[in-house]
Design a protein around this motif. Structure first.
Motif, PDB file in Angstrom:
ATOM      1  N   ASP A 199       0.797  -1.214   0.000  1.00 52.59           N
ATOM      2  CA  ASP A 199       0.000   0.000   0.000  1.00 52.59           C
ATOM      3  C   ASP A 199       0.831   1.266   0.000  1.00 52.59           C
ATOM      4  OD1 ASP A 199      -2.284  -1.576   0.083  1.00 52.59           O
ATOM      5  OD2 ASP A 199      -2.237  -1.687   2.269  1.00 52.59           O
ATOM      6  N   SER A 252     -10.859   2.196   0.758  1.00 56.48           N
ATOM      7  CA  SER A 252      -9.898   2.471   1.816  1.00 56.48           C
ATOM      8  C   SER A 252      -9.158   3.737   1.478  1.00 56.48           C
ATOM      9  CB  SER A 252      -8.907   1.303   1.961  1.00 56.48           C
ATOM     10  OG  SER A 252      -8.236   1.092   0.740  1.00 56.48           O
ATOM     11  N   PRO A 259      -5.669   6.001   2.534  1.00 53.15           N
ATOM     12  CA  PRO A 259      -4.407   5.856   3.260  1.00 53.15           C
ATOM     13  C   PRO A 259      -4.236   6.928   4.320  1.00 53.15           C
ATOM     14  CG  PRO A 259      -4.037   6.810   1.104  1.00 53.15           C
ATOM     15  CD  PRO A 259      -5.494   6.474   1.173  1.00 53.15           C
ATOM     16  N   GLU A 273      -4.587   1.599   6.004  1.00 54.29           N
ATOM     17  CA  GLU A 273      -5.865   1.825   5.359  1.00 54.29           C
ATOM     18  C   GLU A 273      -6.991   1.487   6.317  1.00 54.29           C
ATOM     19  OE1 GLU A 273      -5.999  -0.345   1.816  1.00 54.29           O
ATOM     20  OE2 GLU A 273      -4.602   0.944   0.758  1.00 54.29           O
ATOM     21  N   GLN A 288      -4.820  11.329  -0.419  1.00 47.33           N
ATOM     22  CA  GLN A 288      -4.919  10.355  -1.497  1.00 47.33           C
ATOM     23  C   GLN A 288      -4.726  11.028  -2.855  1.00 47.33           C
ATOM     24  OE1 GLN A 288      -8.602   8.207  -1.495  1.00 47.33           O
ATOM     25  NE2 GLN A 288      -7.816   6.551  -2.750  1.00 47.33           N
TER      26      GLN A 288
END
Length: 313
Positions: free
Chosen positions: A52, A100, A102, A112, A166
């Motif tokens: 991620d 999700s 971050p 997440e 994001q």
């Protein structure tokens, strides 16, 4: 990873100020931090990360100023193949699952949290209000109903902050994709827990000719396979598989000897240089250039012959 191994990686990779480097490492940012320290904030580094988000716990311990972070870019490893085949676009980043968002932690990891959980929390926050509509209730000084607007506002601000981060991450990915798409990197460093062969074969396409690359692995067998694949593929020279070796000595009068307690092994390094391979020479986009060179070579003897005849007459 031992310190002498890290020093050899920086030396064999020709890490210096002004370079454009690619690094793929899973050492908590240790190799990345060493490269940033060697470059001194000049140049650019593209970090490829699995999962991620990049892990930079060791990089944060270096205490770099903000000017050092201006040349640091990041790109997800699972998008490298699409970038190689020319199918990567901004829509791919926007089409990623948005269930999700971050949240950047102090160590650089991105955790997440599903939006479904956020909706559940919102419903929990909204529950006292629905109960208040069903029947009259006495409001006490410590009643949580008085805190509802503040909680909702903080929750909304938190979600907006996640969406902003994001969007910033998506912009950084696009900048890194543009740098990788130029395919003129000055070097490649790989120090990962994954098998080095598919990583190196894919990432070498982004490195310019006559540039060094270094691959670190704790074991010899994966690098032997990588060495064989590179020899079959071509496009590299001066391949060398070496073992980093370090011995500490105790130096005393009449008592100088190697220390009994020392590191048994520091891992293995595979290094080499990229060159223009035959597949690149056979690229259709280069046929016009080769045709122009061939025509120039064909015309050159005639011009020399004409000049010799004129001088003889």
């Amino acid at each position: 990873m031992r310190y002498d191994t890290l020093a050899q990686m920086l030396t064999l990779g020709n890490i210096r100020a002004g370079n454009k480097m690619i690094v793929m490492e899973t050492c908590s940012g240790l190799v990345l931090g060493a490269m940033m320290e060697r470059m001194g904030g000049f140049g650019s580094i593209i970090q490829l990360y699995p999962g991620d988000g990049p892990v930079r716990a060791a990089t944060a311990c270096f205490g770099f100023p903000k000017s050092f972070l201006s040349g640091l870019h990041e790109f997800p490893l699972n998008k490298v193949n699409s970038l190689l085949h020319g199918t990567f676009s901004a829509e791919m980043l926007s089409s990623e699952p948005k269930d999700s968002t971050p949240v950047e932690e102090s160590n650089g990891e991105l955790e997440e949290k599903p939006i479904a959980e956020q909706a559940d929390e919102d419903s929990i926050v909204d529950a006292p209000e629905s109960n208040a509509e069903q029947g009259p209730m006495e409001s006490m000084p410590g009643d949580p109903e008085n805190k509802e607007p503040k909680e909702k506002r903080s929750k909304r601000d938190h979600i907006q902050e996640k969406q902003r981060r994001q969007e910033e991450q998506r912009k950084r990915h696009m900048e890194a994709a543009a740098l990788l798409g130029e395919r003129n990197a000055d070097g490649l460093i790989v120090a990962s827990r994954f098998h080095p062969t598919p990583l190196l074969l894919s990432l070498l396409h982004f490195v310019a000719p006559s540039r060094p690359f270094v691959v670190y692995c704790q074991y010899k067998e994966p690098l032997l396979e990588c060495y064989t694949k590179l020899r079959e593929r071509g496009g590299v020279i001066n391949l060398r598989l070496s073992e980093t070796w370090l011995r500490n000595y105790q130096v005393l009068p009449d008592r100088s000897h190697p220390k009994l307690l020392m590191s048994g092994g520091g891992g293995y390094l595979l290094s080499g240089f990229t060159v223009v391979s035959d597949s690149l020479r056979a690229d259709p986009s280069l046929k016009s250039c080769t045709g122009a060179l061939d025509s120039h070579k064909a015309e050159e003897p005639a011009a020399k012959k004409q000049k010799c005849m004129e001088s003889a007459s």
